[in-house]
Scaffold this motif. Structure first.
Motif, PDB file in Angstrom:
ATOM      1  N   GLU A  39      -0.197  -2.640  -6.934  1.00 18.74           N
ATOM      2  CA  GLU A  39       0.089  -1.270  -7.341  1.00 18.74           C
ATOM      3  C   GLU A  39      -0.380  -0.972  -8.753  1.00 18.74           C
ATOM      4  OE1 GLU A  39       3.953   1.755  -7.663  1.00 18.74           O
ATOM      5  OE2 GLU A  39       4.108  -0.178  -6.605  1.00 18.74           O
ATOM      6  N   HIS A  53      -0.493  -0.701  -1.034  1.00 14.62           N
ATOM      7  CA  HIS A  53      -0.127   0.526  -1.749  1.00 14.62           C
ATOM      8  C   HIS A  53      -1.214   1.587  -1.665  1.00 14.62           C
ATOM      9  CE1 HIS A  53       1.359   3.163  -4.919  1.00 14.62           C
ATOM     10  NE2 HIS A  53       0.152   3.103  -5.480  1.00 14.62           N
ATOM     11  N   ASN A  57      -1.371   5.348  -0.168  1.00 11.59           N
ATOM     12  CA  ASN A  57      -1.694   6.441  -1.072  1.00 11.59           C
ATOM     13  C   ASN A  57      -2.705   7.412  -0.477  1.00 11.59           C
ATOM     14  OD1 ASN A  57      -3.430   7.289  -3.896  1.00 11.59           O
ATOM     15  ND2 ASN A  57      -1.196   7.358  -3.983  1.00 11.59           N
TER      16      ASN A  57
END
Length: 273
Positions: A39, A53, A57
């Motif tokens: 991240e 992550h 996203n």
């Protein structure tokens, strides 16, 4: 006496092939690995943890970039181009089986766009739409620009297919009382179906990742290649790598599914003979 010793040429070719594979898949592997960056990770090695992550996203609202919209536009445009490419290539292949006035000129005219720089065609179509007072858009001007790229390949493939297609199958069907449509539907079409699937795959993939011919013709809304290019100057997170991984996997799935369909059609065609 047979010797297992390899020649010098073998090692030269092996080194060349290894360098080719490294050049082809090296950057792709780097993007794939960096898309799993942690991240708090950046755009370069080393990895700062491993996570999904940046894939998550992709589905969040972005400050820059319209992933979902550009992907849907590229997918729709690719499917449109695929359908038209298959239909026109099939009709052209059938037409060129017989000699007609202007056949040679028409053939060279149909493949002429292959030797013209893509950006020139894109610019020309964009200027033409502007002169006509029309707004360029991905579903109109870009659609036509992509067809100038996919149709020549489709026509060439179908010409090669029909060049080695024996008319004896059609003659046998007509001798048994089949009409022209029945001969095409039940004899010709099943035999050339794998080739048509290949033309469709070719048309879709050429359109899906086309950049140059879309640059001046897409209008207000970007396709995925244009969106990715625009993001390279704005996005500073590995979300761009995640997008590259997702689109690459999608492309491989399309190719694998199409190859599976071709193999299935080939087996059915051979079993019916």
């Amino acid at each position: 006496m047979y010797s297992d010793k390899r020649s010098r040429e073998f090692y030269i070719l092996a080194i060349f092939f290894a360098l080719f594979v490294l050049f082809l898949y090296g950057p792709l592997s780097a993007i794939l690995i960096l898309s799993f960056q942690g991240e708090n990770g950046g755009l370069t090695f080393p990895l700062n943890g491993v996570s999904l992550h940046w894939f998550a996203n992709l589905f969040e609202t972005q400050a820059v970039g319209d992933f979902g919209g550009s992907f849907r536009r590229s997918l729709a445009l690719g499917l449109m181009v695929m359908v038209v490419t298959v239909l026109v290539s099939l009709l052209a292949g059938l037409a060129f089986r017989r000699r007609f006035i202007g056949a040679t000129a028409l053939f060279y005219l149909s493949v002429a766009s292959l030797v013209v720089p893509s950006i020139i065609i894109s610019l020309g179509i964009g200027v033409l739409f502007s002169q006509l007072g029309l707004q360029p858009a991905w579903y109109s001007s870009a659609f036509g620009a992509h067809l100038t790229w996919t149709l020549p390949f489709g026509v060439l493939i179908m010409l090669a297919v029909f060049n080695r297609f024996s008319p004896a199958y059609e003659e046998a069907a007509r001798d048994l009382g089949a009409t022209a449509w029945q001969t095409f539907r039940y004899v010709v079409l099943p035999m050339i179906a794998p080739s048509l699937v290949g033309v469709g795959l070719f048309g879709f993939t050429l359109s899906y990742d086309e950049f140059a011919r879309t640059l001046m013709t897409a209008g207000t809304y970007n396709t995925l290649p244009l969106e990715i290019y625009g993001m390279t100057t704005n996005v500073t997170t590995p979300v761009l790598y995640a997008l590259g991984t997702v689109t690459t996997v999608f492309s491989f799935l399309v190719i694998a599914g199409t190859l599976g369909l071709i193999v299935t059609l080939n087996r059915r065609s051979q079993a019916s003979r």
